[in-house]
Design a protein around this motif. Sequence first.
Motif, PDB file in Angstrom:
ATOM      1  N   ALA A   1       0.809  -1.223   0.000  1.00  0.00           N
ATOM      2  CA  ALA A   1       0.000   0.000   0.000  1.00  0.00           C
ATOM      3  C   ALA A   1       0.844   1.276   0.000  1.00  0.00           C
ATOM      4  CB  ALA A   1      -0.965  -0.009   1.185  1.00  0.00           C
ATOM      5  N   PRO A   2       1.971   1.353   0.746  1.00  0.00           N
ATOM      6  CA  PRO A   2       2.779   2.581   0.685  1.00  0.00           C
ATOM      7  C   PRO A   2       3.277   2.932  -0.709  1.00  0.00           C
ATOM      8  CG  PRO A   2       3.386   1.323   2.632  1.00  0.00           C
ATOM      9  CD  PRO A   2       2.442   0.461   1.830  1.00  0.00           C
ATOM     10  N   ALA A   3       3.404   1.937  -1.595  1.00  0.00           N
ATOM     11  CA  ALA A   3       3.819   2.245  -2.964  1.00  0.00           C
ATOM     12  C   ALA A   3       2.766   3.087  -3.680  1.00  0.00           C
ATOM     13  CB  ALA A   3       4.068   0.947  -3.730  1.00  0.00           C
ATOM     14  N   PHE A   4       1.502   2.955  -3.298  1.00  0.00           N
ATOM     15  CA  PHE A   4       0.440   3.812  -3.832  1.00  0.00           C
ATOM     16  C   PHE A   4       0.410   5.147  -3.092  1.00  0.00           C
ATOM     17  CE2 PHE A   4      -0.841  -0.467  -4.933  1.00  0.00           C
ATOM     18  CZ  PHE A   4      -1.413  -0.343  -6.193  1.00  0.00           C
ATOM     19  N   PHE A   5       0.475   5.090  -1.751  1.00  0.00           N
ATOM     20  CA  PHE A   5       0.375   6.314  -0.951  1.00  0.00           C
ATOM     21  C   PHE A   5       1.511   7.283  -1.272  1.00  0.00           C
ATOM     22  CE2 PHE A   5      -1.616   3.435   2.488  1.00  0.00           C
ATOM     23  CZ  PHE A   5      -2.837   3.474   1.829  1.00  0.00           C
ATOM     24  N   ALA A   6       2.712   6.747  -1.515  1.00  0.00           N
ATOM     25  CA  ALA A   6       3.857   7.610  -1.808  1.00  0.00           C
ATOM     26  C   ALA A   6       3.666   8.375  -3.111  1.00  0.00           C
ATOM     27  CB  ALA A   6       5.135   6.771  -1.881  1.00  0.00           C
ATOM     28  N   ARG A   7       2.811   7.858  -3.987  1.00  0.00           N
ATOM     29  CA  ARG A   7       2.517   8.530  -5.252  1.00  0.00           C
ATOM     30  C   ARG A   7       1.225   9.341  -5.185  1.00  0.00           C
ATOM     31  NH1 ARG A   7       5.209   3.858  -6.189  1.00  0.00           N
ATOM     32  NH2 ARG A   7       6.864   3.953  -7.769  1.00  0.00           N
ATOM     33  N   GLY A   8       0.698   9.492  -3.985  1.00  0.00           N
ATOM     34  CA  GLY A   8      -0.525  10.260  -3.798  1.00  0.00           C
ATOM     35  C   GLY A   8      -1.771   9.544  -4.261  1.00  0.00           C
ATOM     36  N   ASP A   9      -1.683   8.234  -4.490  1.00  0.00           N
ATOM     37  CA  ASP A   9      -2.817   7.446  -4.980  1.00  0.00           C
ATOM     38  C   ASP A   9      -3.440   6.692  -3.807  1.00  0.00           C
ATOM     39  OD1 ASP A   9      -4.646   5.858  -6.230  1.00  0.00           O
ATOM     40  OD2 ASP A   9      -3.220   4.825  -7.544  1.00  0.00           O
ATOM     41  N   THR A  10      -4.532   7.215  -3.288  1.00  0.00           N
ATOM     42  CA  THR A  10      -5.264   6.506  -2.237  1.00  0.00           C
ATOM     43  C   THR A  10      -6.565   5.896  -2.765  1.00  0.00           C
ATOM     44  OG1 THR A  10      -6.295   8.600  -1.593  1.00  0.00           O
ATOM     45  CG2 THR A  10      -4.330   7.923  -0.373  1.00  0.00           C
ATOM     46  N   ARG A  11      -6.894   6.194  -4.029  1.00  0.00           N
ATOM     47  CA  ARG A  11      -8.159   5.696  -4.578  1.00  0.00           C
ATOM     48  C   ARG A  11      -8.103   4.197  -4.855  1.00  0.00           C
ATOM     49  NH1 ARG A  11     -10.412   4.466  -9.342  1.00  0.00           N
ATOM     50  NH2 ARG A  11      -8.484   4.945 -10.460  1.00  0.00           N
ATOM     51  N   ARG A  12      -7.015   3.741  -5.491  1.00  0.00           N
ATOM     52  CA  ARG A  12      -6.953   2.313  -5.823  1.00  0.00           C
ATOM     53  C   ARG A  12      -6.918   1.425  -4.586  1.00  0.00           C
ATOM     54  NH1 ARG A  12      -4.228   4.781  -9.923  1.00  0.00           N
ATOM     55  NH2 ARG A  12      -4.925   4.276 -12.046  1.00  0.00           N
ATOM     56  N   PRO A  13      -6.081   1.729  -3.579  1.00  0.00           N
ATOM     57  CA  PRO A  13      -6.175   0.912  -2.357  1.00  0.00           C
ATOM     58  C   PRO A  13      -7.574   0.904  -1.755  1.00  0.00           C
ATOM     59  CG  PRO A  13      -4.163   2.212  -2.326  1.00  0.00           C
ATOM     60  CD  PRO A  13      -4.956   2.687  -3.508  1.00  0.00           C
ATOM     61  N   MET A  14      -8.293   2.030  -1.883  1.00  0.00           N
ATOM     62  CA  MET A  14      -9.661   2.090  -1.379  1.00  0.00           C
ATOM     63  C   MET A  14     -10.550   1.092  -2.124  1.00  0.00           C
ATOM     64  SD  MET A  14     -12.410   5.201  -1.808  1.00  0.00           S
ATOM     65  CE  MET A  14     -12.447   4.915  -3.595  1.00  0.00           C
ATOM     66  N   VAL A  15     -10.470   1.103  -3.453  1.00  0.00           N
ATOM     67  CA  VAL A  15     -11.297   0.204  -4.258  1.00  0.00           C
ATOM     68  C   VAL A  15     -10.965  -1.255  -3.952  1.00  0.00           C
ATOM     69  CG1 VAL A  15     -11.819  -0.539  -6.614  1.00  0.00           C
ATOM     70  CG2 VAL A  15     -11.602   1.899  -6.089  1.00  0.00           C
ATOM     71  N   PHE A  16      -9.674  -1.554  -3.840  1.00  0.00           N
ATOM     72  CA  PHE A  16      -9.269  -2.933  -3.566  1.00  0.00           C
ATOM     73  C   PHE A  16      -9.729  -3.372  -2.177  1.00  0.00           C
ATOM     74  CE2 PHE A  16      -5.407  -1.994  -6.462  1.00  0.00           C
ATOM     75  CZ  PHE A  16      -6.217  -2.107  -7.574  1.00  0.00           C
TER      76      PHE A  16
END
Length: 565
Positions: free
Chosen positions: A410-425
């Motif tokens: 998950a930090p690989a998404f958060f570090a890029r400012g992407d919190t939407r995809r982890p939310m969907v998953f």
Amino acid sequence: MNDNTDPIEPAAPISAANATVEPVVQPPASAATAKPKAGGVARSSAIFSAMTLLSRLAGFARDLVITAALGASAGPAADAYYTALNFPNLFRRIFAEGAFAAAFVPAYAKTLKSEGEAAADKVATDALAAVAAVTVALTLVAQLAMPWLMTVINIGFLDDPARFKLAVILTQITMPYLPCMAIAALLSGVLNARGRFIVSGAYPILLNLIMLAAVIPVKGDQIEAAYAASWAVLVAGVAQAGLCWWAARRAGANIRLSPPKMTPAVKAIIITAVPAAIGNSATQINVFISGNLSSFVDGGRTWLATADRLYQLPLGLVGVAIGIALLPKLSSAVASRDHAQQQASMDEALILSMALTLPAAAALMAMPYFLIDALFTRGAFLQVDAVNTARALLHFGWGVPAFVLIRILAPAFFARGDTRRPMVFALTSVAVNAVLAIGLFNLGMGVAGIAAAVSASAWTNVLLLGATLWRREHYRPSPRAVWRLGRIALASAGLAAVVGAASWARPMLQAPVADLLAMAGSSHGAKEITLLLVVAAGGLAYVALAFLTRAVTMAEVKGLVRRSR
């Protein structure tokens, strides 16, 4: 179930001794402003894990005392108490440690690096005011609506008025822990971004010590012990927030109390945090479903909470620690477009986490009843409680690697400012958990079916996160990392064989230990000492196999020690 710990510890929650605060001299450049170094994730994780280990050890002592005092299926106290822990913990994980950490830590670290300490501390001051206001308001609403909320979160309690009433009162006592922990989580994020990991790993120690001090004097009264433990949670929350405030000030962070303001920085954090909050709430929906189903079984909540304690140990020591250390370093590498450092940090986190997690999972699955019986069966915690808790622990065991991998991917998404995809998953995993939990529970697996559903949903989340990172070429494990993971799995299988055989032969192993203790004039402790010996043998077997298969080399151990120094 919970992803920490410890119920109510940041890790958790999951859930040690006197807090040791690192002597701080204000540095010319913080860890967040410096270029990440090789081995930095391992070193930072080691510091955090060492403090967390102390906390977990005291957490075990706390749980041993509480389970013996409250039992599980022998009365209403235990289920009511664990409800009182889990309800504020649910919101804490959504806001304080989940969404908030995902949004605040990168924002604070980025501001610290690009604009300096004064600007970063202004962001922290405004964020503190906002999160405090939200959690205090949420606490007030929950306090007033608690009788109605309890009918939703524990439907099974409606058939037991005594258990229902006690759960309402105890949860009202513990609910103010939420704003205290939200403040502590923010200040812990400030410390982590500044490269200070000791206090952020150690402050849960206060919770364990205060709860032990409150419960130990209570003798033979389950209800009184439940009240004592619940009041201790509230007192500990105030102490934890105070310790983190003191440590942040000592670290040079000039954070102040101020009225809440909707500044551009706060708006940006909220915008980033909302999808993460929805995603993190998915895990807590799993907790809600699990709690509701288990409330139909006397002792069901306590069985899950006790199994949760053991599987949260590797999650708290490994997953949370590495995830906390990884996010600031990965955010810095992404901001500077350092792809080599991104790959190195992720590989290091993956290998290190699995080297510690896979053997733990193997042990949980190979000897679940031995673990539960030796650790918890005493006082009001009966044999039937140990059997049912062990069944749940077995199914949590095969989910442990997934719980940790979520913390790494998950930090690989958060570090890029992407919190939407982890939310969907995460929401997808909720659907999987809901269907499986209800189905397996009603098909006869009972509480064990709830645990199996939680593990299956976690693996669903991991597959979605990993496949997306692979497809978008944000992260693909290097051939070296894959090679190492295969050998770690082989060494873990060897450990499982050793402790599994020992669990089968437990009566033969325990008999001579009991005889030696009897000769020394003691009739207690045989099962505990036997467990320690078996765990030590399994650990030695794993280390030997890890070196034999070259999953770990002596040169790497020496290099890690040198980097830590």
